[in-house]
Write an enzyme that holds these catalytic residues in place. Sequence first.
Site, PDB file in Angstrom:
ATOM      1  N   ASP A  10       0.570  -1.287   0.374  1.00  0.00           N
ATOM      2  CA  ASP A  10       0.291  -0.424  -0.041  1.00  0.00           C
ATOM      3  C   ASP A  10       0.915   1.226   0.182  1.00  0.00           C
ATOM      4  O   ASP A  10       1.863   0.629   0.402  1.00  0.00           O
ATOM      5  CB  ASP A  10      -1.176  -0.400   1.291  1.00  0.00           C
ATOM      6  CG  ASP A  10      -2.490   1.312   0.941  1.00  0.00           C
ATOM      7  OD1 ASP A  10      -2.598   1.249  -0.291  1.00  0.00           O
ATOM      8  OD2 ASP A  10      -2.998   0.828   1.999  1.00  0.00           O
ATOM      9  N   ASN A  58     -10.602  -2.548  -6.015  1.00  0.00           N
ATOM     10  CA  ASN A  58      -9.734  -1.559  -7.536  1.00  0.00           C
ATOM     11  C   ASN A  58     -10.209  -1.169  -8.420  1.00  0.00           C
ATOM     12  O   ASN A  58     -10.192  -0.767  -9.126  1.00  0.00           O
ATOM     13  CB  ASN A  58      -7.905  -2.195  -7.561  1.00  0.00           C
ATOM     14  CG  ASN A  58      -7.440  -2.175  -5.819  1.00  0.00           C
ATOM     15  OD1 ASN A  58      -6.479  -2.755  -5.660  1.00  0.00           O
ATOM     16  ND2 ASN A  58      -8.117  -1.215  -5.112  1.00  0.00           N
TER      17      ASN A  58
HETATM   18  C1  FPP Z   1      -2.157   0.654  -3.726  1.00  0.00           C
HETATM   19  O1  FPP Z   1      -1.476   1.278  -3.358  1.00  0.00           O
HETATM   20  C2  FPP Z   1      -1.391  -0.600  -4.611  1.00  0.00           C
HETATM   21  C3  FPP Z   1      -1.702  -1.051  -5.359  1.00  0.00           C
HETATM   22  C4  FPP Z   1      -3.368  -1.314  -5.480  1.00  0.00           C
HETATM   23  C5  FPP Z   1      -1.363  -1.427  -6.242  1.00  0.00           C
HETATM   24  C6  FPP Z   1       0.055  -2.219  -6.231  1.00  0.00           C
HETATM   25  C7  FPP Z   1       0.326  -3.429  -7.515  1.00  0.00           C
HETATM   26  C8  FPP Z   1       1.801  -2.969  -7.907  1.00  0.00           C
HETATM   27  C9  FPP Z   1       3.197  -2.646  -6.637  1.00  0.00           C
HETATM   28  C10 FPP Z   1       2.438  -3.320  -8.972  1.00  0.00           C
HETATM   29  C11 FPP Z   1       3.322  -4.245  -9.182  1.00  0.00           C
HETATM   30  C12 FPP Z   1       2.603  -6.024  -9.230  1.00  0.00           C
HETATM   31  C13 FPP Z   1       2.980  -7.137  -9.304  1.00  0.00           C
HETATM   32  C14 FPP Z   1       3.224  -7.652  -8.948  1.00  0.00           C
HETATM   33  C15 FPP Z   1       3.872  -7.128 -10.870  1.00  0.00           C
HETATM   34  P1  FPP Z   1      -2.469   2.812  -3.916  1.00  0.00           P
HETATM   35  O2  FPP Z   1      -3.403   2.581  -4.795  1.00  0.00           O
HETATM   36  O3  FPP Z   1      -3.203   2.269  -2.760  1.00  0.00           O
HETATM   37  O4  FPP Z   1      -1.789   3.942  -2.720  1.00  0.00           O
HETATM   38  P2  FPP Z   1      -2.368   5.397  -1.611  1.00  0.00           P
HETATM   39  O5  FPP Z   1      -2.794   4.190  -0.828  1.00  0.00           O
HETATM   40  O6  FPP Z   1      -1.393   5.764  -1.412  1.00  0.00           O
HETATM   41  O7  FPP Z   1      -3.228   5.390  -2.867  1.00  0.00           O
END
Ligand code: FPP
Length: 234
Positions: A10, A58
């Site tokens: 996250d 998501n």
């Molecule tokens: C949460 O941060 C993260 C995600 C929803 C996506 C995670 C995906 C990756 C790291 C891409 C690569 C993955 C793989 C398995 C190769 P957020 O967007 O919710 O952050 P925020 O809470 O700060 O808005």
Amino acid sequence: MPRHVTIIMDGNGRWARQQGQQRLFGHNAGVDSVRDCCEYAAETGIEYLSLFAFSSENWNRPEDEVSGLMKLMFKSVLGERETFRKNNIRFRIIGDRARLAPDLLAEIVKLEDETASNSRMTLIVMLSYSGKWDITQAASRYAADVAEAVRAGKEVPALDDNVFASYLSTAGIPDPDLMIRTSGEQRISNYMLWQCAYTEFYFTDVLWPDFRRTDFARALEAYCSRDRRYGKIK
Ligand code: FPP
């Protein structure tokens, strides 16, 4: 040492905002953390590493973020084909496959098949996954088996914890021993609700794109000092 570590990655969006960039910039940077943590997990002898990459919820994000994330995952996971082969890593995805684009799914299935007999570590990407979805799909598959047994005049399968777990999408995988969540949020967010019944939780303020093996090591250290009693008295 935990057998199964799961991570709620996250904070990509907030990390990007801190850099004055768009959210996808943060997701891109998060791929480096994924790589470092996978390597480290394999080196330390962890058997299963699962990563919450995309939740059922998501799908409600803006279209460009959803398609950007899917493309990124497609590119980064499929680009690691050779790494998986060399390092004897099995790759799997778990989640609602019906919602994934057919071309992405076909490539994923190919990679799962190619790596199926690799045994050093299993890397599981939780994609289009939520804990409530998992429990619901398990309940409907069990109900279908009961209906079929009744129709065929066979014995109805009895239900207990183990039988129900065999209907979950994580069947055959040990429940997580340790769940790590980055970015300071302290909640489970509809993730592995059944499987985390006795999981140890570790929360850190570090945002996912900054999370590296040193942070991972700290989480393992904290885990090692926990006293797991599973409701019993020692
Ligand atoms: C949460 O941060 C993260 C995600 C929803 C996506 C995670 C995906 C990756 C790291 C891409 C690569 C993955 C793989 C398995 C190769 P957020 O967007 O919710 O952050 P925020 O809470 O700060 O808005």
